[in-house]
Write an enzyme that holds these catalytic residues in place. Structure first.
Site, mmCIF file in Angstrom:
data_model
loop_
_atom_site.group_PDB
_atom_site.id
_atom_site.type_symbol
_atom_site.label_atom_id
_atom_site.label_comp_id
_atom_site.label_asym_id
_atom_site.label_seq_id
_atom_site.Cartn_x
_atom_site.Cartn_y
_atom_site.Cartn_z
ATOM 1 N N SER A 329 -37.827 40.149 -20.055
ATOM 2 C CA SER A 329 -38.450 40.723 -21.234
ATOM 3 C C SER A 329 -39.925 40.989 -20.974
ATOM 4 O O SER A 329 -40.603 40.216 -20.288
ATOM 5 C CB SER A 329 -38.300 39.775 -22.424
ATOM 6 O OG SER A 329 -39.125 40.177 -23.494
ATOM 7 N N ASN A 545 -42.909 37.389 11.828
ATOM 8 C CA ASN A 545 -42.490 37.402 13.221
ATOM 9 C C ASN A 545 -42.527 38.826 13.778
ATOM 10 O O ASN A 545 -42.270 39.789 13.064
ATOM 11 C CB ASN A 545 -41.076 36.805 13.280
ATOM 12 C CG ASN A 545 -40.383 37.045 14.579
ATOM 13 O OD1 ASN A 545 -39.720 38.059 14.724
ATOM 14 N ND2 ASN A 545 -40.536 36.138 15.518
ATOM 15 N N ASP A 546 -42.828 38.973 15.086
ATOM 16 C CA ASP A 546 -42.974 40.311 15.659
ATOM 17 C C ASP A 546 -41.671 41.108 15.620
ATOM 18 O O ASP A 546 -41.688 42.338 15.472
ATOM 19 C CB ASP A 546 -43.523 40.244 17.086
ATOM 20 C CG ASP A 546 -42.749 39.282 17.984
ATOM 21 O OD1 ASP A 546 -41.713 38.741 17.545
ATOM 22 O OD2 ASP A 546 -43.190 39.062 19.121
ATOM 23 N N CYS A 608 -31.676 29.834 29.571
ATOM 24 C CA CYS A 608 -32.625 30.596 28.749
ATOM 25 C C CYS A 608 -33.864 29.738 28.482
ATOM 26 O O CYS A 608 -33.806 28.498 28.548
ATOM 27 C CB CYS A 608 -31.962 30.990 27.432
ATOM 28 S SG CYS A 608 -33.024 31.968 26.331
#
Length: 752
Positions: A329, A545-546, A608
């Site tokens: 509203s 973040n890039d 990794c």
């Protein structure tokens, strides 16, 4: 209920100077001496009466100057909406005409038919009353019918609350009424500027403030407020320990607004606080909302009181002393600010409204948990009182404004169009777009870059320095480069709207905090980057973040423009990206969504940098290719005829591997095929999870991966996903452009 809504007492004040003044000519004085100004006030619903009633009392208090006629139409006359015309009669106003203009159905067609029915009935009433001025409020479809009929019958129109922006079909109706109106009484300086920008004559615009604020600021400290609260919510309710809920349908998105209403009720039931729920207005979609409310048993729930109408003077007491107000509203973003009541604004209905700091926007109210969390954040707080919409003196100003109307002036309104000069650069759209922009910061593992970016995505000027190794040196350099850019922006005629920061690692964009950095940027975890930049430059700051910034850049300036669902994948030193779903960037519950480089494509693949094995990044990133290039070089398997002597190269990198494969080196070609296969399989997984309509490859390796990725999709994706297109980005600076887009696309109000 016997309590007057608003009472304007005594003669017009001579001490309050209206913003608008016209010099009265002798001719006008003689004309006004001959007869009173006949003013017709038309009210359509409970909400607009709260704004019109103070003016009606002001007119009634000056019988020597004005003659008041009252026309009632719309939902005032419908039993399901409380037959609110009775409160007009209780306020001792003579209703000259009651027009039943609502065609029931509560859908789009019924709204159109209601406008048509009003246009059929209004000419007889206006012809009989023959008002000098018709006062119309706001942005309702009933008001559009009133303004249309009056304009075609050569009756002057005073429009209240024109020039405001709310973000729905109401905007179109409000602005249409403004174009039909001859005079305007607006509430805020911004609304006044909007009307001027719409070519309305500034001499016919009054910056009055909202008439309801005259009542709010004078009467919200009533001694009997607890009696009112107990009357509506029960004897056991305490001050600041209940909620007022008021949600209306959004006619341009009925299905979603009904869904938000359902989620709001679920959140309120879970929140377990006494709640006053008002029925929605009569717009298309209200029938479905009422059906949802009854399906959930709200009217029988012990914590809820569902009502069709609360008299305005009691309603403001309930809002003033509530622990929170929730819904969409306009009262939440307007009147509630006068009390500092916490407000949760849901959805898009009030997106463009000016708001005080008491309003928390939940723009994308797509889950019950999000609304519940917003209630947790807001309930029980108190904020400074806001007077954005008025100072309590609107009615005296409007009375003087009405007195100043010269009925001998030509009825035909004129528009104040800006002068148009052929080939004048100040009127050229390219020049206008260049005058506003953002400061973009890109924090990479090697370099720290700052750029001035225009509204159209042009990099006006760029600065680059090596990224320092320590936090203190890095912050010092960022502030120094930003200060230089802000200084240069002045001479480049570019107004900086804010600062966007793109950085590697996991980022909390809501708080502007870098949670965990990549290994390439040292001393960059648990860092509040927003505060020092904002404090130094006095500008709003956004951080992300890039990979997410690359997706935002594509959304605003690249292939993703106009695409509702797409994925951007950065192929550079590492592998990252961002996901746009339903035009919104996905961050995830702990801000690690779209860590696309760490999707596992093999259980026993190479190690990794994240510590796992078999990630896309371990196969397809620049670092992975460089590692393979060095291995082949050490084994004397990299060089082929036609290549530059690698002994003269400073270091062996991914580019040497790519060149060797291009010249026919089978070993290098095998490495690139494996990398392309790994990236392709990862993207197939993405397609099967979020089902985007487009995949955009960005970064230095994008062109090398496009074909193999498209091939893997064709071979391995489900049939329904095989035709999804893979494009390479055309943007040269996605990180900087994405950082700038955060500034250029966001408003400065709080958005949840």
């Amino acid at each position: 209920n016997g309590i007057s809504t608003w009472a304007y007492r005594g003669p017009l004040s001579t001490t309050i100077t209206p913003v608008f003044q016209l010099e009265k000519t002798d001719k006008m004085e003689k004309s006004k001496a001959m007869r009173k100004l006949r003013v017709c006030v038309a009210t359509c619903n409970r909400a607009d009466y709260s704004k019109l009633a103070p003016i009606m009392f002001g007119i009634k208090a000056n019988p020597d100057e004005f003659e008041l006629e009252v026309v009632v139409l719309g939902s005032h006359l419908i039993d399901d909406y409380g037959n609110t015309f009775r409160m007009i009669e209780q306020d001792d106003f003579d209703i000259g005409s009651k027009l039943h203009t609502i065609v029931r159905g509560e859908d789009e067609a019924a709204m159109v038919e209601s406008v048509g029915l009003a246009l059929v009935k209004l000419p007889d009433v206006l012809h009989r009353l023959r008002p000098d001025v018709l006062v119309v409020h706001g942005d309702r479809f009933d008001a559009l019918a009133l303004a249309t009929a009056a304009a075609l019958m050569n009756i002057r129109i005073l429009h209240l609350e024109g020039g405001e922006v709310s973000g729905t079909i109401d905007d179109s109706i409000r602005h249409a009424i403004s174009k039909l109106a001859h005079y305007h009484a607006c509430c805020t300086r911004t609304a006044e500027q909007h009307l001027i920008a719409m070519c309305e004559d500034h001499t016919r615009i009054l910056l009055a403030g909202c008439p309801s604020y005259d009542k709010l600021l004078a009467a919200h400290h009533r001694d009997d407020y607890m009696d009112i609260i107990r009357n509506w919510l029960g004897d056991n309710v305490k001050e600041h320990d209940y909620i007022v809920a008021l949600q209306h349908p959004v006619t341009t998105d009925i299905k979603n607004s009904v869904k938000i209403y359902e989620l709001m009720l679920d959140a309120l039931i879970s929140f377990n606080k006494r709640t006053l729920v008002l029925f929605p207005n009569i717009d298309a979609g209200s029938k479905e909302m009422v059906r949802v409310m009854r399906k959930k048993g709200v009217e029988q729930h012990p914590n809820f009181r569902a009502v069709k109408h609360v008299p305005f003077e009691q309603f403001i007491q309930l809002v003033c002393h509530a622990g929170a107000m929730i819904g969409n509203s306009s009262c939440g973003v307007r009147e509630a600010g006068a009390f500092g009541t916490p407000v949760i604004n849901l959805g898009s209905r009030q997106t463009g409204r000016e708001t005080g700091e008491n309003v928390l926007h939940v723009r994308d109210a797509d889950t019950q948990n999000k609304i519940y969390h917003a209630l947790e954040l807001q309930f029980g707080k108190r904020y400074p009182c806001s007077k954005i919409y008025g100072d309590g003196n609107a009615v005296p100003r409007i009375m003087k404004f009405l007195q100043a109307i010269d009925l001998d002036e030509p009825l035909q309104k004129t528009f104040c169009f800006p002068p148009i000069r052929e080939w004048d650069i100040s009127q050229d759209i390219d020049h206008i777009l260049e005058t506003q922009g953002a400061l973009a910061i890109d924090l990479g593992g090697t370099n720290l870059r700052v750029a001035i970016v225009s509204m159209r995505g042009k990099i006006v000027k760029k600065y680059s320095q090596g990224n320092p190794k320590t936090y203190e040196a890095r912050i010092e350099l960022i502030l120094k480069m930003c200060a230089e850019a802000v200084f240069d922006a002045v001479h480049l005629n570019c107004r900086i709207l804010g600062v966007g920061v793109s950085t590697g690692g996991r980022v909390n964009p809501q708080e502007g905090v870098i949670l965990h950095s990549t290994k390439l940027i040292q001393e960059w975890s648990s860092i509040d980057i927003r505060t020092p930049i904002s404090d130094a430059l006095h500008l709003p700051v956004w951080v992300d973040n890039d990979g997410n910034c690359a997706a935002l850049a594509e959304k605003k300036f690249g292939h993703g423009k106009g695409v509702e669902n797409f994925v951007t994948i950065i192929t550079g030193t590492g592998i990252g990206g961002g996901i746009i779903q339903h035009n919104e960037l996905i961050h995830g519950s702990t801000f690690c969504a779209a860590e696309l480089g760490h999707i596992m494509v093999s259980l026993d693949g190479p190690e990794c940098m994240c510590g796992s094995r078999g990630c896309i990044e371990a196969y397809a990133s620049g670092m992975a290719l460089q590692k393979e290039a060095k291995r082949l070089h050490d084994e004397e398997l990299l060089e082929v005829e036609g290549m530059v002597d690698l002994k003269k190269a400073e270091s062996v990198g991914a580019i040497h591997l790519i060149n060797a494969a291009r010249l026919g080196n089978s070993k290098a070609g095998a490495v690139l095929r494996t990398a392309g296969m790994a990236l392709g399989v990862g993207i197939v997984n993405i397609l099967h999870v979020v089902n985007p309509s487009l995949v955009i490859l960005s970064g230095v390796l994008a062109a090398h991966y496009q074909a193999p990725v498209q091939q893997v999709i064709g071979q391995r994706a489900l049939t329904s996903a095989q035709r999804i297109q893979v494009l390479t980005s055309d943007l040269e600076e996605p990180a900087l452009l994405g950082a700038a887009s955060m500034v250029l696309d966001y408003t400065t109000r709080r958005i949840y």
